[in-house]
Motif scaffolding. Structure first.
Motif, PDB file in Angstrom:
ATOM      1  N   LYS A  64       0.836  -1.203   0.000  1.00  0.00           N
ATOM      2  CA  LYS A  64       0.000   0.000   0.000  1.00  0.00           C
ATOM      3  C   LYS A  64       0.871   1.254   0.000  1.00  0.00           C
ATOM      4  O   LYS A  64       1.925   1.282   0.626  1.00  0.00           O
ATOM      5  CB  LYS A  64      -0.905   0.028   1.230  1.00  0.00           C
ATOM      6  N   ALA A  67      -5.897  -2.364   7.810  1.00  0.00           N
ATOM      7  CA  ALA A  67      -6.115  -3.037   6.522  1.00  0.00           C
ATOM      8  C   ALA A  67      -6.809  -4.382   6.724  1.00  0.00           C
ATOM      9  O   ALA A  67      -7.508  -4.863   5.840  1.00  0.00           O
ATOM     10  CB  ALA A  67      -4.791  -3.237   5.801  1.00  0.00           C
ATOM     11  N   ARG A 119     -10.238  -3.832   6.442  1.00  0.00           N
ATOM     12  CA  ARG A 119     -10.442  -3.005   5.259  1.00  0.00           C
ATOM     13  C   ARG A 119     -10.923  -1.589   5.578  1.00  0.00           C
ATOM     14  O   ARG A 119     -11.651  -0.974   4.826  1.00  0.00           O
ATOM     15  CB  ARG A 119     -11.432  -3.670   4.286  1.00  0.00           C
ATOM     16  N   GLU A 158      -8.590   0.413   5.748  1.00  0.00           N
ATOM     17  CA  GLU A 158      -7.665   0.907   4.722  1.00  0.00           C
ATOM     18  C   GLU A 158      -7.692  -0.109   3.585  1.00  0.00           C
ATOM     19  O   GLU A 158      -7.629  -1.314   3.835  1.00  0.00           O
ATOM     20  CB  GLU A 158      -6.222   0.995   5.253  1.00  0.00           C
ATOM     21  N   THR A 159      -7.786   0.382   2.364  1.00  0.00           N
ATOM     22  CA  THR A 159      -7.735  -0.541   1.231  1.00  0.00           C
ATOM     23  C   THR A 159      -6.269  -0.830   0.901  1.00  0.00           C
ATOM     24  O   THR A 159      -5.388  -0.053   1.254  1.00  0.00           O
ATOM     25  CB  THR A 159      -8.397   0.072  -0.012  1.00  0.00           C
ATOM     26  N   ILE A 160      -6.045  -1.962   0.250  1.00  0.00           N
ATOM     27  CA  ILE A 160      -4.668  -2.282  -0.144  1.00  0.00           C
ATOM     28  C   ILE A 160      -4.594  -2.326  -1.663  1.00  0.00           C
ATOM     29  O   ILE A 160      -5.615  -2.447  -2.335  1.00  0.00           O
ATOM     30  CB  ILE A 160      -4.195  -3.620   0.460  1.00  0.00           C
ATOM     31  N   GLU A 161      -3.371  -2.185  -2.203  1.00  0.00           N
ATOM     32  CA  GLU A 161      -3.222  -2.115  -3.661  1.00  0.00           C
ATOM     33  C   GLU A 161      -2.964  -3.494  -4.263  1.00  0.00           C
ATOM     34  O   GLU A 161      -3.625  -3.896  -5.197  1.00  0.00           O
ATOM     35  CB  GLU A 161      -2.089  -1.146  -4.018  1.00  0.00           C
ATOM     36  N   GLU A 199     -14.821  -6.868  -1.517  1.00  0.00           N
ATOM     37  CA  GLU A 199     -14.888  -5.437  -1.791  1.00  0.00           C
ATOM     38  C   GLU A 199     -15.972  -4.831  -0.912  1.00  0.00           C
ATOM     39  O   GLU A 199     -16.667  -5.532  -0.190  1.00  0.00           O
ATOM     40  CB  GLU A 199     -15.246  -5.208  -3.271  1.00  0.00           C
ATOM     41  N   GLU A 200     -16.127  -3.495  -0.997  1.00  0.00           N
ATOM     42  CA  GLU A 200     -17.177  -2.824  -0.227  1.00  0.00           C
ATOM     43  C   GLU A 200     -18.525  -3.501  -0.470  1.00  0.00           C
ATOM     44  O   GLU A 200     -18.776  -4.040  -1.530  1.00  0.00           O
ATOM     45  CB  GLU A 200     -17.298  -1.352  -0.659  1.00  0.00           C
ATOM     46  N   LEU A 221     -18.704  -7.477   2.893  1.00  0.00           N
ATOM     47  CA  LEU A 221     -17.634  -6.916   3.709  1.00  0.00           C
ATOM     48  C   LEU A 221     -18.160  -6.636   5.118  1.00  0.00           C
ATOM     49  O   LEU A 221     -17.501  -6.940   6.112  1.00  0.00           O
ATOM     50  CB  LEU A 221     -17.093  -5.634   3.077  1.00  0.00           C
TER      51      LEU A 221
END
Lengths: 215, 251
Positions: free
Chosen positions: B18, B55, B58, B60-63, B76-77, B81
């Motif tokens: 991230k 993270a 979630r 925080e999102t990760i790349e 995902e959202e 989730l």
């Protein structure tokens, strides 16, 4: 005093319609405005864009034009026929909702981001995070500007007089037809408005006390 | 670092990366936490340990990379989730109790709205949890009427009310006055003894020594060491960790 007593029918009909318009448009704009504010902070870009467009278009249009549209333009669209009173209520709702939405949004911005994170962390989805945690705190934070919006709505109902709705703003014209002194009539109308606004301010103070959020 | 089979791990991070703008805040993170394990994450400020913790549910999102909880990849959202988050308890540095709700309502909100429990059962369970963390007397008060230590214990009870599989603690004592730190740590030590799976980001070395099964040392977005507490504190392998510990021990 005679002007008031001799024409109490005019005053009663006038203010009854004003209050009906106020209550209908008030509740309508509170609901619509809250939904629009929720859309403006939603995670979906298309929803945010739609809400922003609506607010910018309607809020930047003079109320007279919004009501003109419903009185003159709307009937030509050939949709469901509505009377002038309903048209005025719809117009006032759409117009006021933009101000409600912005007040609610500023309230949402006062709620610390940790509140939403905590709500999401216990498994609440977006809609419930908003309705159970964020909005209750947002409303409490914006009682004063919200009441300003409603006081403006109360007075804006008089604009509907120009569109054949017999409400408080049209009392003067009717008095004039009956040969009554117009100045006295106007002063009475103004005085009653002041009293109505006082009642709103009183409700505002009560709510502010009751709903105080301590952090 | 030993790589365990993914099925064995309750929380598994694989190759997680991230950025915050230019800053590479998580660099290729691999971490497995088994059921019942207490992992304490320590490291200097800005090392990415809070981001790592956030993270995992979630916030925080990760790349790139993959995070899974109990074998399920983080969705995902959306609804899925939210369901998964209900299984992951989170305790924040700034408590984040719902300011407009009473202590009891703070604890029952999740069970009633997410787990669809009836109000009476939820309140009974909530009272038992509040008693357990020592704030039963405060149930009808508002959060702002409680001390920081009490608020944080309520926050722990609120997370426990969801019966989570794993608890995340993001610097739970960093916003507390010194005399309140212990009352919160005591609750956490108790929780660890009862077998809760915990990931704790903290500066409390005492807690790490006392309750941790593993200490993960992070610096500059990387996991530098991952060892048993006595090993880490007495015989750190890397210079980065030696440096960090020497600074701590001087005070």
């Amino acid at each position: 005093m005679n002007t008031l007593l001799n024409n109490s029918d005019l005053f009663i009909t006038g203010f009854r319609n004003t209050i009906i318009l106020f209550i209908v448009a008030g509740i309508g704009s509170l609901i619509l405005g809250t939904i629009v504010a929720a859309l403006r902070v939603s995670p979906i870009p298309a929803m945010r864009a739609a809400a922003t467009l609506y607010i910018n278009v309607v809020r930047n249009t003079p109320l007279t034009l919004v009501l003109f549209f419903f009185a003159l333009g709307y009937p030509k669209l050939g949709l469901v026929e509505i009377d002038f009173m309903t048209a005025a209520a719809v117009g006032l709702t759409l117009y006021t909702a933009t101000y409600v939405a912005e007040a609610v949004r500023s309230g949402i911005n006062t709620v610390p981001v940790g509140q939403a994170e905590a709500a999401r962390a216990i498994g609440l989805p977006f809609a419930q995070t908003l309705t159970l945690v964020i909005l209750p705190q947002a409303f409490r934070a914006v009682i004063p500007p919200m009441f300003s919006v409603f006081i403006a709505l109360l007075k804006n109902t008089t604009v509907a007089a120009g569109f054949s709705v017999p409400e408080a703003g049209s009392i003067r014209a009717n008095l004039s037809e009956r040969g009554e002194p117009q100045m006295a009539g106007l002063l009475w109308v103004a005085l009653i408005f002041v009293l109505l606004v006082f009642m709103l301010s009183y409700a505002q103070r009560k709510l502010e006390k009751k709903w105080k959020v301590v952090r | 670092m030993t790589i365990q089979a993914a099925s064995d791990a309750l929380v598994a991070l694989n190759g997680v990366n991230k950025h915050f703008g230019q800053l590479h805040v998580l660099k290729d993170i691999n971490l497995q936490v088994k059921k019942g394990e207490v992992v304490v994450v320590i490291g200097p400020s800005g090392s990415g340990k809070s981001t790592l913790c956030r993270a995992i549910n979630r916030l925080e999102t990760i790349e790139t990379g993959e995070i899974s909880i109990d074998g399920k990849k983080l969705p995902e959202e959306g609804k899925e989730l939210a369901t998964l988050r209900a299984d992951v308890g989170m305790v924040f540095q700034s408590f984040n109790l719902f300011a407009h709700k009473t202590i009891l309502e703070n604890v029952t909100l999740g069970p009633i709205k997410v787990k669809k429990q009836d109000k009476a059962t939820a309140e009974k369970d909530a009272m038992a949890l509040l008693e357990r963390v020592g704030v039963g007397q405060q149930a009808q008060k508002m959060p702002a009427q409680l001390s920081g230590g009490q608020q944080q214990r309520v926050a722990i009870a609120r997370a426990l009310a969801m019966k989570p599989k794993v608890m995340l603690f993001d610097e739970p004592t960093s916003a507390l006055d010194p005399e309140m730190i212990n009352e919160v740590l005591d609750v956490m030590v108790q929780l660890a003894k009862e077998g809760m799976t915990m990931i704790v980001v903290t500066h409390e070395m005492g807690f790490a020594r006392k309750a941790a099964d593993r200490v993960v040392f992070m610096a500059d977005g990387q996991i530098v060491e991952d060892a048993k507490p006595e090993e880490f504190f007495t015989n750190p392998q890397s210079n980065r960790a030696k440096d960090f510990l020497s600074k701590l021990l001087t005070h």
